[in-house]
Design an enzyme around this catalytic site. Structure first.
Site, mmCIF file in Angstrom:
data_model
loop_
_atom_site.group_PDB
_atom_site.id
_atom_site.type_symbol
_atom_site.label_atom_id
_atom_site.label_comp_id
_atom_site.label_asym_id
_atom_site.label_seq_id
_atom_site.Cartn_x
_atom_site.Cartn_y
_atom_site.Cartn_z
ATOM 1 C CE LYS A 79 -4.462 0.960 0.439
ATOM 2 N NZ LYS A 79 -5.588 0.276 -0.210
ATOM 3 N N GLY A 179 -25.623 2.079 2.918
ATOM 4 C CA GLY A 179 -24.682 2.750 2.010
ATOM 5 C C GLY A 179 -24.875 2.265 0.583
#
Ligand code: NAD
Length: 353
Positions: A79, A179
Site C-alpha cells: 500500500k 450505504g
C-alpha cells in the site's frame, strides 16, 4: 528526491519518500511478496502526522496480503499513502515524483487507485513507472473496479445464504444495505434482480429517494436502520460499523457486505458468532476489485472472462473459511486470516523445496 527505508518488523520494505520540488511526502509499504508482487492502492489523506500515516499504510498493506492470499490473485500485499491535503497540493509533478518512488521498488510494489486518487492522477504516476494498475480499458487497464466488487459481494452473499439456509436462492430474502454508493448501489440492483426484498439506507437522502423510485426498493432512515428486521445485513458504507453498540440491535442471520474493516475490533467477529449470526469476512467478500485488477497481469492483458471466472471463486473461498471456522471452533474472521496465513506458509514451503 530522497528515499529512506524505515525498518518495520514483519514487513519486507517500508520507505519514506520525499520530493522537495513537488512537495511530495509519501510512504510505501510492502508487506509480503511470497505470492507475487505487492499490489495495493495509493491513498491521499491529510494525516495528522507521519506516525499516523505509517500506522495506516502498514495496516492496509498487511490487509492486502490477506485479501490477495484468500482470493488467490497471485499477488502479495502493499500500500502507499501521500501525506497532505489533496485539495491543495495535488499536481502532475507530485504524481510523477510518486511514480519515480514506486519505480524504485523495481516492481515489488504495484500501485492503484484508492481514496482521493483519480484515474487522471494515476496517469501521471504512469508517466514515470510502469507499475500502475487500474487505468481505463482504452489504456489497457481493467477500469472501474466497483461493479466487479458489487458482483463479487453478491456471489459472497449467495454463498453465505447457501451455508446458512442450505440454498443460495435469495428470492424473498430481506436484505438491508447500509450505504448505496458505487458498490452498494450496484449490489442493490443485482439483489433485486435475484428476487430479494431490498431495503436501503444512506445519509444521502436524495440518492435513496431516486433509487427507490427507479428500482422499487424499500428504504429506512440511517438512524433507524438497525431496527429494521432483515435476514441479511450488508454494510456497504464505512468501516467499524459492527461494534458493541450495533451488535445487540442486529436481527439478521448473516452479515455480508463490501465495507472494508467493518468489525471495529476482531472480538466483534466472535460476538457475532456467539449471537448465532454468520459473518462473511469483509476482505473475502469484497475481493473482486483486486481480483479484477490482478487479471491485468495475465498473458495477453486484461480479459473480463478470466476475471469473472475468478470472481465466482469467492463462493468457494468463503465456504472454505466457514468450514475452517467450524473445524477449529473459531470465528469466521479469524478463520479467514488463518486461511491466508496457511496459503502463504504453503507457498513459502514450496519455494524452499
Ligand atoms: P462510495 O463512497 O461510493 O459509497 C459509500 C456510500 O455510503 C455513500 O453513498 C455514502 O453517502 C454512504 N454512507 C456514508 N456513511 C454512511 C452512513 N453512516 N450510513 C449510511 N450510508 C452512509 O464508496 P464505495 O466505493 O461504494 O465503497 C463502499 C465501501 O466498500 C468502503 O468501505 C470501501 O472501502 C469498500 N470497498 C470498495 C471497493 C470498490 O471497488 N469500490 C472495493 C473493496 C472495498
Amino acid at each position: 528526491m530522497e528515499i529512506t527505508d524505515i525498518p518495520v518488523e514483519g514487513y519486507e520494505r517500508v520507505a519514506r519518500c520525499i520530493d522537495q520540488e513537488s512537495g511530495l511526502h509519501a510512504l510505501i509499504a510492502v508487506h509480503d511478496t511470497t505470492l507475487g508482487p505487492a499490489l495495493g492502492g495509493l491513498r491521499f489523506l491529510k494525516y495528522e502526522s507521519e506516525e499516523d500515516a505509517l500506522f495506516d499504510v502498514v495496516r492496509l498493506a498487511k490487509g492486502m496480503t490477506r485479501k490477495s492470499a484468500v482470493a488467490d490473485t497471485g499477488l502479495g500485499g502493499g500500500k502507499s499513502v501521500i501525506i497532505g491535503d489533496p485539495e491543495t497540493i495535488k499536481s502532475p509533478e507530485l504524481f510523477r515524483a510518486m511514480g519515480r518512488f514506486v519505480d524504485n521498488f523495481g516492481g515489488s510494489y504495484i500501485t492503484a487507485e484508492d481514496m482521493n486518487i483519480s484515474i487522471a492522477d494515476l496517469r501521471h504516476v504512469r508517466e514515470t513507472t510502469p507499475y500502475v494498475t487500474g487505468l481505463s480499458r482504452e489504456e489497457g487497464g481493467s477500469g472501474n473496479p466497483s461493479p466487479y466488487t458489487a458482483y463479487g459481494c453478491v456471489v459472497g452473499i449467495e454463498a453465505a445464504a447457501k451455508h446458512r439456509y442450505g440454498s443460495s436462492d435469495l428470492a424473498g430474502k430481506r436484505i438491508l444495505i447500509q450505504g448505496v454508493g458505487a458498490v452498494g448501489g450496484e449490489m442493490a440492483r443485482l439483489l433485486k434482480e435475484r428476487g430479494a426484498d431490498v431495503i436501503i439506507c444512506d445519509i444521502k437522502e436524495d440518492r435513496v429517494a431516486a433509487l427507490c423510485e427507479e428500482f422499487g426498493y424499500r428504504s429506512v432512515s440511517e438512524e433507524n436502520h438497525l431496527d429494521e428486521e432483515c435476514d441479511i445485513y450488508a454494510p456497504c458504507a464505512r468501516g467499524a460499523g459492527i461494534n458493541d453498540e450495533t451488535i445487540p440491535r442486529l436481527t439478521c442471520d448473516i452479515v455480508a457486505g463490501c465495507a472494508n474493516n467493518m468489525l471495529l475490533e476482531p472480538r466483534h467477529g466472535d460476538e457475532l458468532s456467539q449471537r448465532g449470526i454468520l459473518y462473511a469476512p469483509d476482505f473475502v467478500v469484497n475481493a473482486a476489485g483486486i481480483i479484477n485488477v490482478s487479471v491485468e497481469r495475465h498473458e495477453g492483458g486484461y480479459n473480463e472472462e478470466v476475471a469473472m471466472e475468478k470472481i465466482h471463486r469467492i463462493a468457494d473461498n468463503l465456504e472454505e473459511v466457514f468450514q475452517l471456522a467450524e473445524e477449529r471452533g473459531i470465528g469466521t474472521h479469524t478463520a479467514a486470516q488463518l486461511l491466508a496465513e496457511l496459503r502463504i506458509e504453503r507457498a513459502k514451503a514450496e519455494q524452499m523445496s
